[in-house]
Design a protein around this motif. Sequence first.
Motif, PDB file in Angstrom:
ATOM      1  N   ILE A 237       0.773  -1.264   0.375  1.00  0.00           N
ATOM      2  CA  ILE A 237       0.277  -0.013   0.017  1.00  0.00           C
ATOM      3  C   ILE A 237       1.144   1.725  -0.158  1.00  0.00           C
ATOM      4  O   ILE A 237       1.462   1.547   1.188  1.00  0.00           O
ATOM      5  N   TYR A 238       0.689   2.214  -1.347  1.00  0.00           N
ATOM      6  CA  TYR A 238       1.625   3.458  -1.162  1.00  0.00           C
ATOM      7  C   TYR A 238       0.334   4.330  -0.772  1.00  0.00           C
ATOM      8  O   TYR A 238      -0.981   4.281  -1.529  1.00  0.00           O
ATOM      9  N   VAL A 239       0.558   5.237   0.305  1.00  0.00           N
ATOM     10  CA  VAL A 239       0.258   6.391   0.876  1.00  0.00           C
ATOM     11  C   VAL A 239       0.500   7.464   0.295  1.00  0.00           C
ATOM     12  O   VAL A 239       1.511   7.564   1.044  1.00  0.00           O
ATOM     13  N   PHE A 240      -0.489   8.340   0.206  1.00  0.00           N
ATOM     14  CA  PHE A 240      -0.052   9.922  -0.665  1.00  0.00           C
ATOM     15  C   PHE A 240      -1.354  11.010   0.631  1.00  0.00           C
ATOM     16  O   PHE A 240      -2.089  11.195   0.896  1.00  0.00           O
ATOM     17  N   LYS A 241      -0.249  11.483   1.816  1.00  0.00           N
ATOM     18  CA  LYS A 241      -0.710  12.398   3.060  1.00  0.00           C
ATOM     19  C   LYS A 241      -0.001  14.364   2.529  1.00  0.00           C
ATOM     20  O   LYS A 241       1.149  13.212   1.828  1.00  0.00           O
ATOM     21  N   ARG A 242      -0.646  14.807   2.408  1.00  0.00           N
ATOM     22  CA  ARG A 242      -0.657  16.042   3.004  1.00  0.00           C
ATOM     23  C   ARG A 242       1.014  16.019   4.192  1.00  0.00           C
ATOM     24  O   ARG A 242       0.718  15.848   5.131  1.00  0.00           O
ATOM     25  N   HIS A 243       2.340  17.223   3.719  1.00  0.00           N
ATOM     26  CA  HIS A 243       3.354  17.197   4.338  1.00  0.00           C
ATOM     27  C   HIS A 243       2.675  18.498   5.185  1.00  0.00           C
ATOM     28  O   HIS A 243       3.573  19.210   5.258  1.00  0.00           O
ATOM     29  N   ASN A 244       2.309  18.658   6.028  1.00  0.00           N
ATOM     30  CA  ASN A 244       1.431  19.417   7.174  1.00  0.00           C
ATOM     31  C   ASN A 244       1.782  18.336   8.664  1.00  0.00           C
ATOM     32  O   ASN A 244       2.627  18.199   8.649  1.00  0.00           O
ATOM     33  N   ALA A 245       1.498  19.035   9.805  1.00  0.00           N
ATOM     34  CA  ALA A 245       2.239  19.027  10.857  1.00  0.00           C
ATOM     35  C   ALA A 245       1.681  17.752  11.027  1.00  0.00           C
ATOM     36  O   ALA A 245       2.352  16.991  12.469  1.00  0.00           O
ATOM     37  N   THR A 246       0.755  16.743  10.686  1.00  0.00           N
ATOM     38  CA  THR A 246       0.267  15.358  11.532  1.00  0.00           C
ATOM     39  C   THR A 246       0.897  14.497  10.333  1.00  0.00           C
ATOM     40  O   THR A 246       1.047  13.771  10.356  1.00  0.00           O
ATOM     41  N   PHE A 247       1.567  15.158   9.555  1.00  0.00           N
ATOM     42  CA  PHE A 247       2.560  14.313   8.560  1.00  0.00           C
ATOM     43  C   PHE A 247       3.599  13.183   9.480  1.00  0.00           C
ATOM     44  O   PHE A 247       3.556  11.817   9.019  1.00  0.00           O
ATOM     45  N   ALA A 248       4.582  13.432  10.111  1.00  0.00           N
ATOM     46  CA  ALA A 248       5.900  12.782  10.969  1.00  0.00           C
ATOM     47  C   ALA A 248       4.437  11.347  12.031  1.00  0.00           C
ATOM     48  O   ALA A 248       5.113  10.166  12.359  1.00  0.00           O
ATOM     49  N   THR A 249       3.769  12.187  12.396  1.00  0.00           N
ATOM     50  CA  THR A 249       3.187  11.796  13.184  1.00  0.00           C
ATOM     51  C   THR A 249       2.105  10.152  13.145  1.00  0.00           C
ATOM     52  O   THR A 249       2.251   8.708  13.101  1.00  0.00           O
ATOM     53  N   LEU A 250       1.574  10.233  11.471  1.00  0.00           N
ATOM     54  CA  LEU A 250       0.802   9.512  10.760  1.00  0.00           C
ATOM     55  C   LEU A 250       1.868   8.559  10.095  1.00  0.00           C
ATOM     56  O   LEU A 250       0.986   7.636  10.035  1.00  0.00           O
ATOM     57  N   LYS A 251       2.698   9.310   8.863  1.00  0.00           N
ATOM     58  CA  LYS A 251       3.384   8.478   9.042  1.00  0.00           C
ATOM     59  C   LYS A 251       4.306   6.846   9.638  1.00  0.00           C
ATOM     60  O   LYS A 251       4.200   5.871   8.865  1.00  0.00           O
ATOM     61  N   ALA A 252       4.709   7.706  10.658  1.00  0.00           N
ATOM     62  CA  ALA A 252       4.749   6.654  12.261  1.00  0.00           C
ATOM     63  C   ALA A 252       4.336   5.618  12.025  1.00  0.00           C
ATOM     64  O   ALA A 252       3.784   4.734  12.693  1.00  0.00           O
ATOM     65  N   GLN A 253       2.954   5.778  12.255  1.00  0.00           N
ATOM     66  CA  GLN A 253       1.410   5.089  12.867  1.00  0.00           C
ATOM     67  C   GLN A 253       0.839   4.172  11.532  1.00  0.00           C
ATOM     68  O   GLN A 253       0.933   2.989  12.406  1.00  0.00           O
ATOM     69  N   LEU A 254       1.207   5.123  10.275  1.00  0.00           N
ATOM     70  CA  LEU A 254      -0.106   3.820   9.209  1.00  0.00           C
ATOM     71  C   LEU A 254       1.631   2.486   8.728  1.00  0.00           C
ATOM     72  O   LEU A 254       1.368   1.401   8.994  1.00  0.00           O
ATOM     73  N   GLU A 255       3.019   2.855   9.133  1.00  0.00           N
ATOM     74  CA  GLU A 255       4.279   2.086   8.507  1.00  0.00           C
ATOM     75  C   GLU A 255       4.316   1.295   9.895  1.00  0.00           C
ATOM     76  O   GLU A 255       4.610   0.182   9.931  1.00  0.00           O
ATOM     77  N   ASN A 256       4.110   1.213  10.907  1.00  0.00           N
ATOM     78  CA  ASN A 256       3.796   0.509  12.257  1.00  0.00           C
ATOM     79  C   ASN A 256       2.851  -0.552  12.204  1.00  0.00           C
ATOM     80  O   ASN A 256       2.741  -1.483  12.883  1.00  0.00           O
ATOM     81  N   TRP A 257       1.563   0.054  11.592  1.00  0.00           N
ATOM     82  CA  TRP A 257       0.456  -1.002  11.578  1.00  0.00           C
ATOM     83  C   TRP A 257       0.990  -2.510  10.479  1.00  0.00           C
ATOM     84  O   TRP A 257       0.704  -3.222  10.931  1.00  0.00           O
ATOM     85  N   SER A 258       1.788  -1.819   9.820  1.00  0.00           N
ATOM     86  CA  SER A 258       2.353  -3.308   9.091  1.00  0.00           C
ATOM     87  C   SER A 258       2.845  -2.798   7.533  1.00  0.00           C
ATOM     88  O   SER A 258       3.224  -1.804   7.984  1.00  0.00           O
ATOM     89  N   ASP A 259       4.363  -3.997   7.663  1.00  0.00           N
ATOM     90  CA  ASP A 259       5.691  -3.350   6.712  1.00  0.00           C
ATOM     91  C   ASP A 259       5.009  -3.403   4.787  1.00  0.00           C
ATOM     92  O   ASP A 259       5.786  -2.837   4.262  1.00  0.00           O
TER      93      ASP A 259
END
Length: 290
Positions: free
Chosen positions: A150-172
Motif C-alpha cells: 500500500i502506497y499512501v500519499f498524505k499532505r506534508h503538514n503538521a500531522t505528517f510525521a506522526t501519521l506516517k509512523a502510525q501507518l507504517e507501524n501497522w504493517s511493513d
Amino acid sequence: MIDGHTKLFGFLAHPAAHSLSPLIHNTSFKVSGINGAYLAFDVTSDGLAATLDAMRVMDIGGFNLSMPLKTDVIAFLDEITPRAERLHAVNTVVNRNGHLVGDSTDGQGFVDALKQENVRLEDKTMTVLGAGGAGRAIISAAIDAGVKKIYVFKRHNATFATLKAQLENWSDVVSVFPYEDIVNMQRPIAASQIVVNATNIGMAGDQASPVTDEVMQQFGPQHVVVDVIYFPLETPFLKAAAKQGSHTYNGIGMLVNQAAGSFLEWTGQQMPIDQVITAVNQAVRERVKS
C-alpha cells in the motif's frame, strides 16, 4: 408499521439531517421485515455523554456516528473492538443490555464493496490518496484483507510525521509519502492495481482532481479506481480515470456496505444490499437535480 415492539436505532452527528443513513436502514428494515426504525439525531460533542446515558435508559438498539463523534464517543463506551482500537475511531455502537460496544465498519465496507464487483485485495498493490479517517479505515482493512503493498500519499503538514509512523507501524506493507511529491506519485500508481481517492477533492461542485494530469497519464485499463465520494456520483477524478480506460467505482458501495456491517451487528441479518443501493442512487440523483 411502528408499534410498541419497534426497536429504535439512530445516527448521531452535527449536523445530522443531511445523512442518507435513515434511508439506508429504514429501507433495510422494510425489505427484511424487521420491526425497526432509524432516526437522525443532531448531537454535538458537548451533548454526547448525556445522549449515551439516554440510549442506555431507553434501550436503543444501536447507533452510528460521524466525526468528531467517532473519536469522542470512545471515552463513554464500555468496550471497543480491536479494529476500532487500531483506528481510534468508532462508527457503530451496539447496545447489549446497557453495555455499549463500539466498532468500525468503514474499512470492511470498502473491502466488501469491491468483493461485490469481483475485485479482491489479496496480493494486490494499492495506492491510497489521503490519510484522513476514511483513508486510514481503508488502509487498515486492506492490510487485514492481505494486500501486498500500500502506497499512501498524505499532505506534508503538521500531522505528517506522526501519521506516517502510525501507518507504517501497522504493517511493513505500508509506505507513506508526501502528497506534494508528484514525481514520486507516478511510479506507485503505475505499479498499482487499485487506486483510491480518500480525500474530499471533487466533492459536490468541486471540479478539482486529487491528481495532476501527469499522474493521470499513469492510469489505464489495468486499474480499479475508487472514489469514496458519492456526491456527485461521478467525480472529475472518476471521469478522467474512465477516459484512461480504468474501471471506476464511486463511494456508494462503501457507504452501503459499511452500513451493512452495522445492520448485521444490530440485527444478525444481512442487509438487502441491491435494494438499498438502488434507493441510495435514486436519492443522490434527486439531490443533484435540486
